[in-house]
Design a protein around this motif. Structure first.
Motif, PDB file in Angstrom:
ATOM      1  N   ALA A 174      39.707  -4.471  25.580  1.00  0.00           N
ATOM      2  CA  ALA A 174      38.322  -4.896  25.782  1.00  0.00           C
ATOM      3  C   ALA A 174      37.775  -4.370  27.101  1.00  0.00           C
ATOM      4  CB  ALA A 174      38.227  -6.413  25.732  1.00  0.00           C
TER       5      ALA A 174
ATOM      6  N   ASP B  67      37.043  -0.664  26.755  1.00  0.00           N
ATOM      7  CA  ASP B  67      35.823  -0.451  25.973  1.00  0.00           C
ATOM      8  C   ASP B  67      34.569  -0.710  26.824  1.00  0.00           C
ATOM      9  OD1 ASP B  67      37.330   0.179  23.775  1.00  0.00           O
ATOM     10  OD2 ASP B  67      37.142  -1.787  22.825  1.00  0.00           O
TER      11      ASP B  67
ATOM     12  N   VAL C 111      33.703 -10.662  29.143  1.00  0.00           N
ATOM     13  CA  VAL C 111      34.624  -9.854  28.339  1.00  0.00           C
ATOM     14  C   VAL C 111      36.014 -10.484  28.374  1.00  0.00           C
ATOM     15  CG1 VAL C 111      35.801  -7.613  28.217  1.00  0.00           C
ATOM     16  CG2 VAL C 111      33.347  -7.715  28.665  1.00  0.00           C
TER      17      VAL C 111
END
Length: 283
Positions: A240, A243, A234
């Protein structure tokens, strides 16, 4: 309130402590006393013998053992927070320990006492699980080690036998990793409603590896394995990471109590995990 009557023993060494514990079915170990003394005062514990480990200097201190650190069970929270070896090689432990209660408790409370108490709302069990700590134990059969993944069995319950003494905790060095401990409390000195221990290793602008331990999301500390797997590759960007933390509560069974219902704790786990990972990654 007045505690129940009990015999007080201050052993001269670990062998004597193990022997005394083995002679009683209701003995309790006294380390820093920050958990046991309130239980005694409110008569929530009725030991016939209290074994005080306060005189055992062999259970104190922090030393470098090459690939890991040895931390004596009677080492106080204050000493853990200030030790340069801990800060250099497993800073997550120092960060989380610095949030335990207040300065008075940190000067008396011990690492081994806190871990042996095994309160799922305590900060240090999740940290020990995240850092792959190893618990060194002495019992009637001699010395043995218990990995953190096997040490915490249930609410206020560990793999320690009644006549075992936790002598030290061995923690691998986590050089090249960065950390953050995030928790949500009602007041600054309260137990965590939810806490998150996060460790990340970055590489080429993304997360190479991540480890996440959760406080007060079950009867024992919990590793968020789903989030750890989702973090690999990631981008090291706050959005990010948040999430990828959406499933932080997937492997948990949080309690419902006066501080919050289970669904509230699930929400906190997701939010705090993303926040902790972002801070650990420095974004």
């Amino acid at each position: 309130m007045i505690p129940p009557r009990f015999e007080y023993v201050k052993p001269g060494d670990v062998t004597e402590a193990v022997r005394v514990l083995g002679e009683s079915e209701e003995a309790k170990v006294l380390a820093g006393g920050q958990s046991l003394m309130p239980l005694l005062r409110f008569r929530l514990a009725y030991p016939d013998v209290v074994v005080d480990l306060g005189g055992l200097d062999e259970l104190r201190g922090i030393r470098d053992e090459g690939p890991s650190l040895w931390i004596g069970a009677m080492t106080t929270h204050y000493e853990v927070v200030r030790d340069p070896l801990v800060e250099a090689h497993c800073a997550l432990l120092a960060q989380a320990t610095g949030t335990v209660a207040d300065p008075a408790v940190r000067h008396r409370g011990t690492l081994g006492g806190s871990l042996s108490h095994a309160d799922p709302a305590g900060d240090l069990p999740a940290v020990a699980l995240t850092l792959d700590a190893e618990f060194l134990v002495t019992g009637p059969g001699g010395q043995r080690s218990i990995p953190a993944a096997e040490f915490f069995v249930d609410y206020l319950t560990t793999a320690l036998e009644p006549d075992d003494v936790l002598t030290a905790v061995r923690i691998p060095k986590w050089d090249g990793w960065s950390f953050h401990y995030e928790k949500f409390t009602r007041t600054a000195q309260s137990w965590a409603i939810v806490g998150v221990a996060a460790a990340v290793r970055r590489g080429d602008g993304e997360i190479a590896e991540a480890r996440v331990g959760l406080t007060n999301m079950g009867s024992t500390p919990v590793r968020a394995h789903g989030v750890e797997s989702a973090m690999a590759g990631v981008p090291a960007q706050a959005e990010a990471l948040h999430d990828a933390s959406a499933g932080a509560d997937a492997e948990t069974e949080p309690p419902s109590d006066v501080n919050g219902q289970a669904d509230y704790r699930r929400h906190l786990a997701r939010v705090l995990t993303g926040r902790a990972l972002a801070k650990a990654a420095g974004v």
